[in-house]
Design an enzyme around this catalytic site. Structure first.
Site, PDB file in Angstrom:
ATOM      1  N   HIS A  22      11.270   9.863 -22.561  1.00 31.15           N
ATOM      2  CA  HIS A  22       9.863   8.727 -23.978  1.00 31.15           C
ATOM      3  C   HIS A  22       9.081  10.230 -24.871  1.00 31.15           C
ATOM      4  CE1 HIS A  22      10.360   5.683 -21.644  1.00 31.15           C
ATOM      5  NE2 HIS A  22       9.633   5.250 -21.740  1.00 31.15           N
ATOM      6  N   HIS A  31       7.811  11.376 -14.234  1.00 34.24           N
ATOM      7  CA  HIS A  31       7.520  12.763 -14.792  1.00 34.24           C
ATOM      8  C   HIS A  31       7.172  13.718 -14.241  1.00 34.24           C
ATOM      9  CE1 HIS A  31      11.292  11.990 -17.299  1.00 34.24           C
ATOM     10  NE2 HIS A  31      10.458  11.429 -18.485  1.00 34.24           N
TER      11      HIS A  31
END
Length: 329
Positions: A114, A163
């Site tokens: 991302h 993450h």
């Protein structure tokens, strides 16, 4: 690395324990910042404003996503939503952590896709907006907004347990560096894009074969995600590394076809109409059910991605130009 992971888990728990409005911001942001939206929403809109800028955005998106996938295969990064269980930390400590529909990514975790893809793809747009500002103070604003956006995206990925903080930091740095390095280096030849459509998947498949020959399992993260995801319905095939690979190859092929058949110039109103129609068409393609057969699935991913540039830069402009001529007659 163990200490880094534990610190990341505690930071994620701290974020999730924050005020409710934080979830209302970070959770939608994590979904909106999905790299696929750069291909289906940002590219058509940017291309309608400036074709060269739109092409540069898509080129940066597909190259950075391909590189991100290669790095993930090489780095074998963990994801918080499974590591907290695999490491035994969830059993040792009282942690209140929640998973969300966007948590259960099936690829390795490092670096953050991302952050990396968003950072690389949006750099041409930010640089163009800054260059068009006459005031030195106004030139800083696009880059300030860009940095704040990347920071917010990084926090959102930590919040949803997709993450660790160090993964979003490395992803952001890699994306910014790649965006800066690609500035002014977008190819204009259809053959360059066609070569990319061949080289990107071929190089990735060679790396996958080399890792498998060395005894390394490139699909380990898919099984681990399936084991620790709270709800099986949250596991999506479009988060697998190979899905992004064929999207990148298809997009490069679409750019080649678009460059080989340049579209006529459109007026401002027609460009807006073309952008809106392209976004609607590409979003509709995303909702089509994917075939289960592996070969058909690969072909579907590539063809849907290739349809984007063809629709945005060739088919829709020609259609609108034809309608304009027919209306005049």
């Amino acid at each position: 690395m163990e200490a880094l992971h534990e610190a990341g888990i505690r930071f994620a728990a701290l974020l999730q324990a924050g005020p409710p409005w934080l979830e209302h911001i970070l959770l939608p942001l994590s979904s909106v910042a999905d790299p696929k939206h750069l291909f289906t929403v940002c590219f058509p809109l940017c291309y309608s404003l400036d074709p060269a800028l739109g092409t540069a955005l898509l080129w940066g998106a597909l190259l950075s996503e391909w590189l991100n996938m290669m790095l993930k295969w090489l780095l074998f990064g963990e994801r918080p939503f499974w590591w907290v269980h695999e490491s035994g930390m969830a059993a040792r400590e009282l942690l209140v952590l929640r998973q969300f529909p966007v948590s259960c990514e099936t690829g390795p975790g490092s670096p953050s896709g991302h952050c990396m893809v968003t950072g690389a793809a949006l750099w041409p747009l930010v640089a163009a907006l800054s260059a068009r500002s006459r005031s030195p103070a106004l030139r800083i604003l696009p880059f300030a907004a860009y940095i704040l956006l990347l920071a917010a995206v990084g926090l959102s990925r930590v919040f949803v347990l997709a993450h660790f903080p160090h993964q979003v930091v490395t992803g952001t740095m890699a994306g910014v560096a790649l965006g800066w390095g690609l500035q002014g280096r977008t190819p204009g030849s259809p053959w360059a894009f066609a070569c990319a459509a061949l080289v990107l998947p071929l190089s990735a498949l060679i790396l996958r074969w080399v890792l498998s020959a060395a005894g390394l399992d490139t699909d380990w993260s898919i099984r681990t995600a399936a084991q620790w995801c709270s709800r099986p319905a949250w596991l999506r095939t479009d988060t697998r590394p190979l899905a992004s690979l064929w999207r990148d190859a298809g997009s490069a092929l679409g750019l080649a076809l678009m460059a080989a058949a340049p579209a006529p110039r459109l007026g401002p109103g027609q460009r807006v109409a073309a952008a809106g129609a392209a976004v609607a068409a590409l979003r509709a393609l995303q909702w089509l059910r994917q075939p289960r057969d592996p070969a058909l699935w690969v072909g579907s991913c590539a063809l849907r991605a290739a349809a984007g540039p063809c629709l945005v830069g060739a088919a829709l402009p020609r259609l609108l130009a034809g309608l304009r001529r027919a209306h005049r007659e």
